[in-house]
Write a protein that holds these residues in place. Structure first.
Motif, PDB file in Angstrom:
ATOM      1  N   ASN A  39      -7.294  11.117   6.635  1.00  0.00           N
ATOM      2  CA  ASN A  39      -7.992  11.683   5.457  1.00  0.00           C
ATOM      3  C   ASN A  39      -8.354  10.678   4.356  1.00  0.00           C
ATOM      4  O   ASN A  39      -9.309  10.882   3.620  1.00  0.00           O
ATOM      5  CB  ASN A  39      -7.192  12.832   4.808  1.00  0.00           C
ATOM      6  CG  ASN A  39      -7.052  14.015   5.754  1.00  0.00           C
ATOM      7  OD1 ASN A  39      -7.948  14.265   6.557  1.00  0.00           O
ATOM      8  ND2 ASN A  39      -5.946  14.733   5.682  1.00  0.00           N
ATOM      9  N   GLY A  40      -7.583   9.637   4.163  1.00  0.00           N
ATOM     10  CA  GLY A  40      -7.846   8.699   3.072  1.00  0.00           C
ATOM     11  C   GLY A  40      -8.658   7.494   3.515  1.00  0.00           C
ATOM     12  O   GLY A  40      -9.034   7.382   4.679  1.00  0.00           O
ATOM     13  N   PRO A  41      -8.920   6.572   2.573  1.00  0.00           N
ATOM     14  CA  PRO A  41      -9.681   5.359   2.912  1.00  0.00           C
ATOM     15  C   PRO A  41      -8.893   4.424   3.830  1.00  0.00           C
ATOM     16  O   PRO A  41      -7.656   4.435   3.817  1.00  0.00           O
ATOM     17  CB  PRO A  41      -9.897   4.682   1.555  1.00  0.00           C
ATOM     18  CG  PRO A  41      -9.455   5.636   0.520  1.00  0.00           C
ATOM     19  CD  PRO A  41      -8.543   6.619   1.154  1.00  0.00           C
ATOM     20  N   ILE A  42      -9.637   3.633   4.582  1.00  0.00           N
ATOM     21  CA  ILE A  42      -9.036   2.687   5.525  1.00  0.00           C
ATOM     22  C   ILE A  42      -9.615   1.309   5.223  1.00  0.00           C
ATOM     23  O   ILE A  42     -10.833   1.161   5.099  1.00  0.00           O
ATOM     24  CB  ILE A  42      -9.368   3.085   6.985  1.00  0.00           C
ATOM     25  CG1 ILE A  42      -8.816   4.479   7.280  1.00  0.00           C
ATOM     26  CG2 ILE A  42      -8.828   2.066   7.977  1.00  0.00           C
ATOM     27  CD1 ILE A  42      -9.824   5.471   7.743  1.00  0.00           C
ATOM     28  N   LEU A  43      -8.738   0.313   5.122  1.00  0.00           N
ATOM     29  CA  LEU A  43      -9.205  -1.054   4.861  1.00  0.00           C
ATOM     30  C   LEU A  43      -8.919  -1.924   6.083  1.00  0.00           C
ATOM     31  O   LEU A  43      -7.766  -2.085   6.483  1.00  0.00           O
ATOM     32  CB  LEU A  43      -8.484  -1.624   3.627  1.00  0.00           C
ATOM     33  CG  LEU A  43      -8.736  -3.106   3.329  1.00  0.00           C
ATOM     34  CD1 LEU A  43     -10.210  -3.379   3.011  1.00  0.00           C
ATOM     35  CD2 LEU A  43      -7.858  -3.592   2.169  1.00  0.00           C
ATOM     36  N   PHE A  44      -9.993  -2.491   6.659  1.00  0.00           N
ATOM     37  CA  PHE A  44      -9.834  -3.412   7.788  1.00  0.00           C
ATOM     38  C   PHE A  44      -9.847  -4.844   7.285  1.00  0.00           C
ATOM     39  O   PHE A  44     -10.828  -5.291   6.705  1.00  0.00           O
ATOM     40  CB  PHE A  44     -10.975  -3.241   8.799  1.00  0.00           C
ATOM     41  CG  PHE A  44     -10.661  -2.219   9.846  1.00  0.00           C
ATOM     42  CD1 PHE A  44      -9.806  -2.520  10.894  1.00  0.00           C
ATOM     43  CD2 PHE A  44     -11.207  -0.965   9.783  1.00  0.00           C
ATOM     44  CE1 PHE A  44      -9.496  -1.577  11.862  1.00  0.00           C
ATOM     45  CE2 PHE A  44     -10.915  -0.012  10.745  1.00  0.00           C
ATOM     46  CZ  PHE A  44     -10.050  -0.321  11.791  1.00  0.00           C
ATOM     47  N   THR A  45      -8.752  -5.554   7.538  1.00  0.00           N
ATOM     48  CA  THR A  45      -8.693  -6.957   7.131  1.00  0.00           C
ATOM     49  C   THR A  45      -9.133  -7.874   8.277  1.00  0.00           C
ATOM     50  O   THR A  45      -9.513  -9.005   8.043  1.00  0.00           O
ATOM     51  CB  THR A  45      -7.264  -7.321   6.699  1.00  0.00           C
ATOM     52  OG1 THR A  45      -6.399  -7.242   7.845  1.00  0.00           O
ATOM     53  CG2 THR A  45      -6.751  -6.355   5.634  1.00  0.00           C
ATOM     54  N   THR A  46      -9.013  -7.411   9.510  1.00  0.00           N
ATOM     55  CA  THR A  46      -9.475  -8.148  10.709  1.00  0.00           C
ATOM     56  C   THR A  46      -9.734  -7.108  11.799  1.00  0.00           C
ATOM     57  O   THR A  46      -9.927  -5.940  11.489  1.00  0.00           O
ATOM     58  CB  THR A  46      -8.404  -9.151  11.234  1.00  0.00           C
ATOM     59  OG1 THR A  46      -7.293  -8.416  11.764  1.00  0.00           O
ATOM     60  CG2 THR A  46      -7.901 -10.093  10.149  1.00  0.00           C
ATOM     61  N   ASN A  47      -9.655  -7.537  13.054  1.00  0.00           N
ATOM     62  CA  ASN A  47      -9.771  -6.596  14.169  1.00  0.00           C
ATOM     63  C   ASN A  47      -8.510  -5.751  14.300  1.00  0.00           C
ATOM     64  O   ASN A  47      -7.486  -6.095  13.686  1.00  0.00           O
ATOM     65  CB  ASN A  47     -10.042  -7.334  15.489  1.00  0.00           C
ATOM     66  CG  ASN A  47      -9.120  -8.496  15.724  1.00  0.00           C
ATOM     67  OD1 ASN A  47      -8.508  -9.035  14.820  1.00  0.00           O
ATOM     68  ND2 ASN A  47      -9.009  -8.899  16.953  1.00  0.00           N
TER      69      ASN A  47
END
Ligand code: SF3
Length: 508
Positions: free
Chosen positions: A261-269
């Motif tokens: 439900n919340g935001p997702i932060l991708f720092t790499t793969n």
């Protein structure tokens, strides 16, 4: 992108440039290589922009050197996107006609990509070793050199493994000096009742900044996939809102993100293309990662990132839906295992532990990867699994029990923490007074998926580890002859059925 950074490497190597003063180029080369790794960056626009940036770096470097003839990679130019695409099509992997040379060039290039990724993480923490950057240039330039024989390239492949050990040691030193040594930790896999942000990938500096910026905001932070081991570091334990780990390995994200439900932060793969616009709007990327239509957060000149937009969005969204409950235990990197050394050595001497199985590497969605879950389940009770990387999700929730208080699955951390497993093996070799790492009761049954994992394999080969089993299939970029060398020299093998393999390993 790869062709362009290879051109840069050639100018640096042939022009004998001192890379000490090339801080920006050194970093951008790492970043460019990182962007090309499996499942890191899907954003054509970002890739095109980076290629143009690297062409500008290349042409600037060329001005300061006068070297004889240069490879096309160091001199080509493109006017527009179409000519860039046409160039890419003509200089790709298959442009090398000899399949063995091609295979070794790819093996080295993938190894270098992993090296670059780990060097970039270390650099983000303020640690670098220019010897590693110099080797990256040497190896990339060598992949353009048609005078090198298959034997020359095999030597270079092993040297890539040597630098693989160096870069993983550097990252280990960077991580542990900044965040402390990983320690045994119980990680919550359920959810709390606050809005939350999920952080995925491998970069701990991004997590550090996110935790600082979310403190006292009422927004919790959960780790996903390869970020799970962050919980093991003492430095992150002071954050009361660092709530736990949500979900499993990368390939399950399509469903799990819908429920988070919340935001997702991708720092790499590893990014998987989201299947709905609703989820896409909640995904943010940073660093080398990218996805079209997802907001990318860039760092300022001091490496600081502003995550306020993600935090504001989290506050407007529902709290995560619980998909699992309970906890898992990890944190068995080298320092923690050394602290338990007496117990471990005693268990081996008394016969309570018969064998260790290094089951590090990557997970993937193919059905055939069920092999690793079944393998873990069927292993005899007097064996211990040493793991690192996202491969662990195949067996880290199985409740395999413990041997005299030593859990049967010991998670050292991320894929790069496979270094820890090698350090543990070397320490055991010393404790038992053995002259060869292969005389230890340790078997290697490793699963691979993304290109970065190649550097882990090459590092183990450099350390003299033999008879590594690689699955679920051997990499397609190994030509029959190169695969033969790996089989004959290092005893590399694929996998068979679980029952046959367990028999084979236990009797070896
Ligand atoms: Fe996993 Fe992508 Fe390799 Fe770092 S997150 S191990 S596959």
């Amino acid at each position: 992108m790869l062709y362009t950074v290879k051109g840069i490497a050639e100018i640096i190597v042939k022009g004998k440039l001192d890379i000490t003063g090339l801080d920006k180029t050194n970093y951008e080369v790492l970043n460019s290589l990182f962007m090309t790794i499996t499942n890191v960056n899907f954003d054509d626009g970002a890739l095109e922009k980076q290629i143009r940036k690297m062409l500008a770096h290349r042409d600037e470097l060329k001005k300061s050197v006068s070297v004889g003839e240069l490879h096309d990679a160091a001199t080509y130019s493109v006017d527009n996107r179409e000519s860039m695409l046409a160039k890419a099509a003509s200089v790709g992997v298959l442009a090398t006609a000899n399949e063995d040379v091609r295979s070794l060039r790819e093996l080295i290039t993938y190894g270098i990509k992993g090296m670059a990724a780990y060097a970039e993480h270390a650099k983000n923490i303020g640690k670098e070793d220019l010897e590693i950057n110099a080797f990256i240039y040497e190896a990339l330039a060598a992949t353009l050199d048609d005078t090198l024989s298959v034997d020359d390239l095999i030597i270079l492949t092993l040297k890539t493994g040597e630098y693989g050990v160096k870069v993983m040691a550097l990252l280990d030193e960077a991580n542990t000096s900044r965040y402390g040594h990983p320690e045994i930790t119980e990680v919550n896999i359920g959810v709390r009742k606050n809005p939350a942000i999920l952080i995925s990938g491998h970069d701990l500096t991004d997590l550090e900044q996110l935790l600082e910026q979310t403190e006292s905001t009422g927004v919790d932070v959960y780790t996903h996939s390869e970020m799970l081991p962050a919980h093991y570091y003492p430095a992150f334990k002071k954050y009361a809102h660092f709530a736990g780990n949500y979900g499993n390995a990368w390939w399950k994200q399509t469903e799990e993100f819908e429920r988070f439900n919340g935001p997702i932060l991708f720092t790499t793969n590893c990014i998987v293309p989201p299947r709905s616009e609703e989820v896409r709007k909640r995904i943010f990327t940073t660093g080398s990662a990218g996805f079209p239509g997802c907001k990318h957060i860039t760092a300022d000149e001091n490496g600081e990132k502003d995550f306020s937009e993600i935090i504001a969005l989290a506050k407007t969204l529902p709290v995560p839906e619980e998909i699992e409950s309970g906890s898992i235990v990890g944190g068995f990197a080298h320092n923690q295992v050394f602290a338990l050394a007496d117990k471990v050595v005693e268990a081996v001497k008394s016969g309570a532990i018969k064998k260790f199985f290094v089951m590090a590497g990557c997970d993937g969605r193919m059905k055939s990867r069920g092999y690793y879950t079944e393998f873990a389940e069927k292993l005899p009770q007097d064996t211990v699994i040493l793991t690192a990387g996202c491969a662990k999700y195949r067996y880290n929730k199985l409740n395999l029990g413990d041997i005299g208080g030593i859990p049967r699955v010991l998670d050292a951390g991320q894929c790069n923490d496979s270094y820890s497993l090698a350090v543990i093996a070397l320490k055991l070799k010393e404790v038992f007074g053995l002259d060869d790492i292969n005389k230890l009761p340790i078997a290697f049954n490793i699963s691979w998926y993304e290109q970065k994992a190649v550097i882990v394999l090459l590092a183990l080969l450099y350390l003299g580890v033999k008879n590594i089993h690689l699955g679920p299939t051997l990499p397609a970029f190994l030509s029959p002859n190169v695969a033969k060398v790996l089989v004959e020299k290092f005893g590399i093998a694929g996998i068979g059925t679980v029952d046959d393999d367990i028999k084979l390993f236990m009797n070896a």
